[in-house]
Write an enzyme that holds these catalytic residues in place. Sequence first.
Site, mmCIF file in Angstrom:
data_model
loop_
_atom_site.group_PDB
_atom_site.id
_atom_site.type_symbol
_atom_site.label_atom_id
_atom_site.label_comp_id
_atom_site.label_asym_id
_atom_site.label_seq_id
_atom_site.Cartn_x
_atom_site.Cartn_y
_atom_site.Cartn_z
ATOM 1 N N ARG A 55 0.851 -1.198 0.000
ATOM 2 C CA ARG A 55 0.000 0.000 0.000
ATOM 3 C C ARG A 55 0.888 1.251 0.000
ATOM 4 O O ARG A 55 1.199 1.829 1.025
ATOM 5 C CB ARG A 55 -0.923 -0.017 1.225
ATOM 6 C CG ARG A 55 -1.772 1.217 1.407
ATOM 7 C CD ARG A 55 -2.829 1.397 0.366
ATOM 8 N NE ARG A 55 -3.854 0.354 0.440
ATOM 9 C CZ ARG A 55 -4.691 0.091 -0.575
ATOM 10 N NH1 ARG A 55 -4.630 0.786 -1.695
ATOM 11 N NH2 ARG A 55 -5.591 -0.873 -0.455
ATOM 12 N N GLN A 75 -8.149 -7.436 -8.298
ATOM 13 C CA GLN A 75 -8.207 -6.003 -8.631
ATOM 14 C C GLN A 75 -6.821 -5.504 -9.036
ATOM 15 O O GLN A 75 -5.836 -5.766 -8.366
ATOM 16 C CB GLN A 75 -8.731 -5.247 -7.402
ATOM 17 C CG GLN A 75 -8.358 -3.797 -7.335
ATOM 18 C CD GLN A 75 -9.557 -2.862 -7.176
ATOM 19 O OE1 GLN A 75 -10.628 -3.081 -7.716
ATOM 20 N NE2 GLN A 75 -9.361 -1.798 -6.415
ATOM 21 N N ARG A 80 1.509 -6.243 -9.553
ATOM 22 C CA ARG A 80 1.886 -5.695 -8.246
ATOM 23 C C ARG A 80 1.944 -6.764 -7.172
ATOM 24 O O ARG A 80 2.399 -6.498 -6.052
ATOM 25 C CB ARG A 80 0.926 -4.565 -7.842
ATOM 26 C CG ARG A 80 -0.514 -5.023 -7.625
ATOM 27 C CD ARG A 80 -1.400 -3.885 -7.175
ATOM 28 N NE ARG A 80 -2.751 -4.330 -6.843
ATOM 29 C CZ ARG A 80 -3.643 -3.596 -6.188
ATOM 30 N NH1 ARG A 80 -3.344 -2.375 -5.800
ATOM 31 N NH2 ARG A 80 -4.837 -4.072 -5.933
ATOM 32 N N HIS A 153 0.791 3.434 -10.324
ATOM 33 C CA HIS A 153 -0.109 3.900 -9.258
ATOM 34 C C HIS A 153 0.674 4.677 -8.196
ATOM 35 O O HIS A 153 0.795 4.243 -7.045
ATOM 36 C CB HIS A 153 -0.776 2.661 -8.643
ATOM 37 C CG HIS A 153 -2.025 2.917 -7.877
ATOM 38 N ND1 HIS A 153 -2.104 3.830 -6.859
ATOM 39 C CD2 HIS A 153 -3.258 2.375 -7.982
ATOM 40 C CE1 HIS A 153 -3.325 3.811 -6.359
ATOM 41 N NE2 HIS A 153 -4.049 2.942 -7.028
ATOM 42 N N ASP A 198 -11.800 10.125 -6.894
ATOM 43 C CA ASP A 198 -11.383 8.923 -7.634
ATOM 44 C C ASP A 198 -11.816 9.133 -9.081
ATOM 45 O O ASP A 198 -12.931 8.817 -9.466
ATOM 46 C CB ASP A 198 -12.043 7.678 -7.016
ATOM 47 C CG ASP A 198 -11.465 6.390 -7.571
ATOM 48 O OD1 ASP A 198 -10.600 6.465 -8.464
ATOM 49 O OD2 ASP A 198 -11.882 5.305 -7.103
ATOM 50 N N GLU A 256 -1.818 9.008 -10.954
ATOM 51 C CA GLU A 256 -1.451 7.717 -11.542
ATOM 52 C C GLU A 256 -1.559 7.807 -13.057
ATOM 53 O O GLU A 256 -2.653 7.963 -13.587
ATOM 54 C CB GLU A 256 -2.412 6.636 -11.019
ATOM 55 C CG GLU A 256 -2.674 6.725 -9.521
ATOM 56 C CD GLU A 256 -3.962 5.989 -9.106
ATOM 57 O OE1 GLU A 256 -4.444 5.114 -9.844
ATOM 58 O OE2 GLU A 256 -4.491 6.329 -8.027
HETATM 59 C C1 BG6 Z 1 -7.210 3.658 -7.792
HETATM 60 C C2 BG6 Z 1 -8.635 3.405 -8.181
HETATM 61 O O1 BG6 Z 1 -6.402 3.630 -8.929
HETATM 62 O O2 BG6 Z 1 -6.781 2.643 -6.900
HETATM 63 C C3 BG6 Z 1 -9.494 3.357 -6.941
HETATM 64 O O3 BG6 Z 1 -9.090 4.403 -9.064
HETATM 65 C C4 BG6 Z 1 -8.964 2.328 -5.967
HETATM 66 O O4 BG6 Z 1 -10.841 3.062 -7.285
HETATM 67 C C5 BG6 Z 1 -7.506 2.621 -5.693
HETATM 68 O O5 BG6 Z 1 -9.724 2.365 -4.781
HETATM 69 C C6 BG6 Z 1 -6.836 1.644 -4.734
HETATM 70 O O6 BG6 Z 1 -6.993 0.340 -5.178
HETATM 71 P P1 BG6 Z 1 -6.450 -0.866 -4.322
HETATM 72 O O7 BG6 Z 1 -6.802 -2.106 -5.073
HETATM 73 O O8 BG6 Z 1 -4.954 -0.674 -4.225
HETATM 74 O O9 BG6 Z 1 -7.118 -0.778 -2.982
#
Ligand code: BG6
Length: 281
Positions: A55, A75, A80, A153, A198, A256
């Site tokens: 994170r 997701q 990553r 990101h 977002d 990002e």
């Molecule tokens: C961003 C998205 O790029 O990443 C968001 O637009 C998302 O919708 C965020 O919440 C974090 O994503 P994750 O999977 O790292 O919790």
Amino acid sequence: MPAQEANKIVHLSHPSGAKVEIALFGATVTSWSVDGKERLFVSEKAVRDGSKAIRGGIPLVFPIFGTKEKIQLPQHGFARNSYWEYIGLLTDNDEVAVRFALKDNQLDSQLRKGWPHSFRLTYTVTLTAKSLKTVLVVKNEDEDTFEFNTLLHTYFRIPDISKVAVEGLTDRKYIDKVENAAVSTEERAKVTIASEVDRIYCDAPDSLHLYYGGPDSIAIEKTGLKDTVVWNPWIEKSKGMGDFGDEEYHNMVCVEVGSVADWVKLGGGATWTGGQTLTIQ
Ligand code: BG6
């Protein structure tokens, strides 16, 4: 993967004193310091044992952004969450660089099933006195075309979200994920943040500028990438993330660069390149 692998970090220093750290897990840049100051945000609650994406820093999103109905992948894809191979160190004039690679045969069978293509990703992280360049090369090793999304990101460390302004997005269309994907046009010269944000700015300009309220600012240059996402989870979303502190939204903003609004189509045997350069000014 043995637990010690999760903590493997590549350290790179520039003669100027600038430094960068990259975890083999995700090839995630987890630290970039210039003038003795950390520029990237990593949550105090970030999980670093390889069980989930880190994170903070610069997680690499590939081959999907978010989730996709017909693609069984986690997701933001698998880049990553995978261990990358360290390829080596490169030096040239006033820059130093390290390179990483990820091939389909390094993925576990579940992930390969979710995205059944042969590919090779090469990721190069280059450091100069004032800049950090991160470039992804995607090689399609199949005979057929495949489609992907990708995004860098980047989590920027900032002292106070109320002082943040992103410049360069005026008149751009954005998909507002906080408003059920409504499409709007940015009217402001400087995008500021005072609630959950977002947004996918589609076809965003290649040059943006991040003012964070400090003595310097950060130029963000992208190449080969179309869109730019601006994200801050704000109060409620922060509380819902187990690997993010309730108050940490004050100290981060994600800008990002990526190609996420549309698929990138890559023919069999072809190569695609996209990346960003962040420069302290
Ligand atoms: C961003 C998205 O790029 O990443 C968001 O637009 C998302 O919708 C965020 O919440 C974090 O994503 P994750 O999977 O790292 O919790």
